[in-house]
Each structure stands twice: as C-alpha cells, then as structure tokens.
Enzyme design. Structure first.
Site, PDB file in Angstrom:
ATOM      1  N   SER A   1       0.909  -1.299   0.189  1.00 54.13           N
ATOM      2  CA  SER A   1       0.416  -0.364   0.212  1.00 54.13           C
ATOM      3  C   SER A   1       1.196   1.674   0.416  1.00 54.13           C
ATOM      4  O   SER A   1       1.664   1.567   0.566  1.00 54.13           O
ATOM      5  CB  SER A   1      -1.232   0.696   1.564  1.00 54.13           C
TER       6      SER A   1
ATOM      7  N   HIS B   1      -1.494  -1.338  -4.386  1.00 54.55           N
ATOM      8  CA  HIS B   1      -2.030  -0.910  -3.825  1.00 54.55           C
ATOM      9  C   HIS B   1      -2.525   0.634  -3.372  1.00 54.55           C
ATOM     10  O   HIS B   1      -1.952   1.140  -2.848  1.00 54.55           O
ATOM     11  CB  HIS B   1      -2.936  -2.137  -2.571  1.00 54.55           C
TER      12      HIS B   1
ATOM     13  N   ASP C   1      -4.972   4.292  -2.169  1.00 55.37           N
ATOM     14  CA  ASP C   1      -5.915   3.704  -1.519  1.00 55.37           C
ATOM     15  C   ASP C   1      -6.584   5.577  -1.146  1.00 55.37           C
ATOM     16  O   ASP C   1      -5.805   6.379  -0.382  1.00 55.37           O
ATOM     17  CB  ASP C   1      -5.354   3.908   0.473  1.00 55.37           C
TER      18      ASP C   1
ATOM     19  N   MET D   1      -9.208   8.533   0.028  1.00 55.76           N
ATOM     20  CA  MET D   1      -9.830   8.624   1.043  1.00 55.76           C
ATOM     21  C   MET D   1     -10.535   9.958   0.918  1.00 55.76           C
ATOM     22  O   MET D   1      -9.744  11.030   0.154  1.00 55.76           O
ATOM     23  CB  MET D   1      -8.974   8.191   2.346  1.00 55.76           C
TER      24      MET D   1
ATOM     25  N   HIS E   1      -8.167   1.428  -4.601  1.00 53.39           N
ATOM     26  CA  HIS E   1      -9.004   0.972  -2.670  1.00 53.39           C
ATOM     27  C   HIS E   1      -9.876   2.641  -2.607  1.00 53.39           C
ATOM     28  O   HIS E   1      -9.341   3.364  -2.072  1.00 53.39           O
ATOM     29  CB  HIS E   1      -8.946   0.500  -2.056  1.00 53.39           C
TER      30      HIS E   1
ATOM     31  N   MET F   1     -11.612   4.825  -0.094  1.00 54.13           N
ATOM     32  CA  MET F   1     -12.667   4.915   0.685  1.00 54.13           C
ATOM     33  C   MET F   1     -13.095   6.388   0.744  1.00 54.13           C
ATOM     34  O   MET F   1     -12.978   6.604   1.276  1.00 54.13           O
ATOM     35  CB  MET F   1     -11.348   4.925   1.517  1.00 54.13           C
TER      36      MET F   1
ATOM     37  N   MET G   1     -11.219  -5.345   5.807  1.00 49.70           N
ATOM     38  CA  MET G   1     -11.063  -4.787   6.440  1.00 49.70           C
ATOM     39  C   MET G   1      -9.698  -4.948   7.255  1.00 49.70           C
ATOM     40  O   MET G   1     -11.339  -5.687   8.665  1.00 49.70           O
ATOM     41  CB  MET G   1     -11.221  -3.550   6.605  1.00 49.70           C
TER      42      MET G   1
ATOM     43  N   PHE H   1      -6.308   5.222   8.147  1.00 51.23           N
ATOM     44  CA  PHE H   1      -5.107   5.109   8.348  1.00 51.23           C
ATOM     45  C   PHE H   1      -3.789   4.024   8.388  1.00 51.23           C
ATOM     46  O   PHE H   1      -4.501   3.407   8.439  1.00 51.23           O
ATOM     47  CB  PHE H   1      -5.355   5.135  10.068  1.00 51.23           C
ATOM     48  N   GLY H   2      -3.053   4.463   7.706  1.00 54.60           N
ATOM     49  CA  GLY H   2      -1.997   3.036   8.551  1.00 54.60           C
ATOM     50  C   GLY H   2      -1.597   2.687   9.360  1.00 54.60           C
ATOM     51  O   GLY H   2      -2.069   3.830  10.181  1.00 54.60           O
TER      52      GLY H   2
ATOM     53  N   ASP I   1      -6.672  -6.212   4.387  1.00 52.67           N
ATOM     54  CA  ASP I   1      -5.837  -4.974   4.435  1.00 52.67           C
ATOM     55  C   ASP I   1      -5.850  -4.632   5.840  1.00 52.67           C
ATOM     56  O   ASP I   1      -6.802  -4.459   6.530  1.00 52.67           O
ATOM     57  CB  ASP I   1      -7.196  -3.881   3.467  1.00 52.67           C
TER      58      ASP I   1
HETATM   59  C1  DX5 Z   1      -6.272   1.590   5.609  1.00 46.36           C
HETATM   60  C2  DX5 Z   1      -5.768   1.376   4.319  1.00 46.36           C
HETATM   61  C3  DX5 Z   1      -4.769   0.359   4.339  1.00 46.36           C
HETATM   62  C4  DX5 Z   1      -3.545   0.854   4.857  1.00 46.36           C
HETATM   63  C5  DX5 Z   1      -2.294   0.041   5.707  1.00 46.36           C
HETATM   64  O1  DX5 Z   1      -8.189   2.587   5.562  1.00 46.36           O
HETATM   65  O2  DX5 Z   1      -7.475   0.696   3.461  1.00 46.36           O
HETATM   66  O3  DX5 Z   1      -4.062  -0.336   2.777  1.00 46.36           O
HETATM   67  O4  DX5 Z   1      -2.884   1.686   3.651  1.00 46.36           O
HETATM   68  O5  DX5 Z   1      -1.755   0.047   6.391  1.00 46.36           O
HETATM   69  P1  DX5 Z   1      -0.906  -0.283   7.181  1.00 46.36           P
HETATM   70  O6  DX5 Z   1      -0.520  -2.156   6.392  1.00 46.36           O
HETATM   71  O7  DX5 Z   1       0.217  -0.048   7.469  1.00 46.36           O
HETATM   72  O8  DX5 Z   1      -1.575  -1.065   8.361  1.00 46.36           O
HETATM   73 ZN    ZN Z   2      -6.606  -0.049   1.885  1.00 48.03          ZN
END
Ligand code: DX5
Ligand code: ZN
Length: 217
Positions: A8, A33, A35, A37, A66, A68, A137, A143-144, A175
C-alpha cells in the site's frame, strides 16, 4: 491457491514516490494498492487521481484501487482511464452495490467489494457472483499503521466457505495491520492477497519484506 502481495503506497515516502514505485516494480510484489480517502467516508484524506496518474506512468504492476469515499460510483470511469486493473468499493458506501459492481465490469476492470470489520458477510451474500475480489478490512479504514483485528481470521474462513459455493474463483484480500507475524496464518485461513503498507515501506529492506510476507507457497 496463489499468494499475492499488494504493498500500500499510503505508507510510502511521498517525497521519493518515483523511486518507491521503481522499487515495487523491481520487487516480487503482485499488485500496487492505492488508497483514496475523501475525509467523509473515512476521517482522513490521502491522495487523489493526479497522484495515481503519475504512478500509473511508472508502475509496471497492476494497480489495485481502494476507494474509501462516499458515492464511489461517480469515479468509475476516472479510475478506468488511469488504467487500474481492479477497483474495490465499500459495501457500506454503495446504495446500489449490484449496479456499481456491474458498472466496474462494464468499464473493463475487475470488481472488488470491501467490508469494514463491523460489517457482516451476509451483506454481500447476494453479490458474490458479481465480484472478482472480496476485501476484508482488518483495521477500521482511514489510516495506515493500525493494529490488526484478530477476529479477521474467522471471518476469512467463513468467507472462503461462502465463496467455495457461490464464486470459487473470487480472491480474498485482507487490508490493514498485515505483517510478518500474521501473514502465514492469514494465508492458511484462506486469504489470497495481503495488502501491506507499514510493514513493507517502514522495513529496512522493503524488497525483502515483500518476499518474507509471501513466505513459502
Ligand atoms: C487503511 C488502508 C490500508 C492501509 C494499510 O484504511 O486501506 O490499505 O494503507 O496500512 P498498514 O498495512 O500500515 O495497516
Ligand atoms: Zn486499502
């Protein structure tokens, strides 16, 4: 079944984005991947289409987008124009999920449906024949770097049983919070694709981290 790794980009160093994508190109990762948002569907804003477009000019691996965002159906053709292979939308964000999945297919992309940790598998029972990927999920989206939710293992096992009946070819993608410690059990539970942000990009050697996540096939 094949084990796929989808790093990601959310966890990448954005000041070095070109180099980071080149690193993924040279790694054994399978998908990239991305993301998106909107600050409404999730309490965070990441990056948008100009950034994905820039990535698409450099990336040699399939793009796994992805969304969101609320009303993701508004952006299906935009994502298609960027050359994405797979577009995943949240069940919770789609008023007419079946139509949205059809529109993704009509646009020539693979269709994924995503479920938040609190959303039951029963909510997608009637669209399983219309998806290529179901993404679970394993953190609350936005958030990561969050901690993996352990309940995900049993959800993967139940989803695999549902797919074996309705759509055996569909892949299960997981994910959030994926790392070297939980990856083996995730694959054993029936996951096919692991998304990994922090555990790849914050590793001393991201290329090795990708290989380690896949483990022994
Ligand atoms: C979270 C994202 C993920 C995120 C995963 O909302 O959809 O794809 O980047 O990050 P990690 O692997 O750090 O949890
Ligand atoms: Zn994601």
């Amino acid at each position: 079944m094949k084990r796929l790794i989808a790093p990601s980009v959310l966890a990448a160093d954005f000041l070095q984005l070109g180099q980071q994508i080149q690193m993924l190109n040279q790694s054994t990762c399978d998908w990239i991947h991305l993301d998106v948002m909107d600050g409404v569907y999730v309490p965070n804003i990441s990056f948008g289409f100009p950034v994905i477009e820039a990535i698409s000019h450099v990336a040699t691996k399939p793009l796994d987008v992805h969304l969101m965002i609320v009303q993701p159906e508004r952006y299906i053709s935009r994502v298609q124009q960027l050359g994405a292979r797979l577009l995943s939308v949240h069940q919770e964000a789609c008023t007419h999920l079946h139509r949205t999945l059809q529109q993704i297919h009509d646009a020539g992309m693979q269709a994924g449906v995503v479920l938040n940790p609190a959303t039951s598998l029963s909510t997608i029972e009637d669209v399983l024949e219309d998806v290529d990927v179901v993404m679970l999920m394993s953190v609350n989206p936005g958030f990561g770097g969050q901690a993996f939710i352990e309940h995900t293992y049993s959800k993967i096992e139940r989803l695999r049983r549902m797919l074996d009946v309705a759509q055996p070819k569909a892949l299960i993608e997981v994910d959030g919070g994926v790392n070297i410690h939980n990856a083996p059990l995730l694959f054993q539970s029936g996951a096919n694709v692991l998304v990994a942000g922090s555990s790849v990009f914050k590793a001393p050697d991201p290329v090795q981290a990708i290989a380690d996540l896949r483990g022994e096939e």
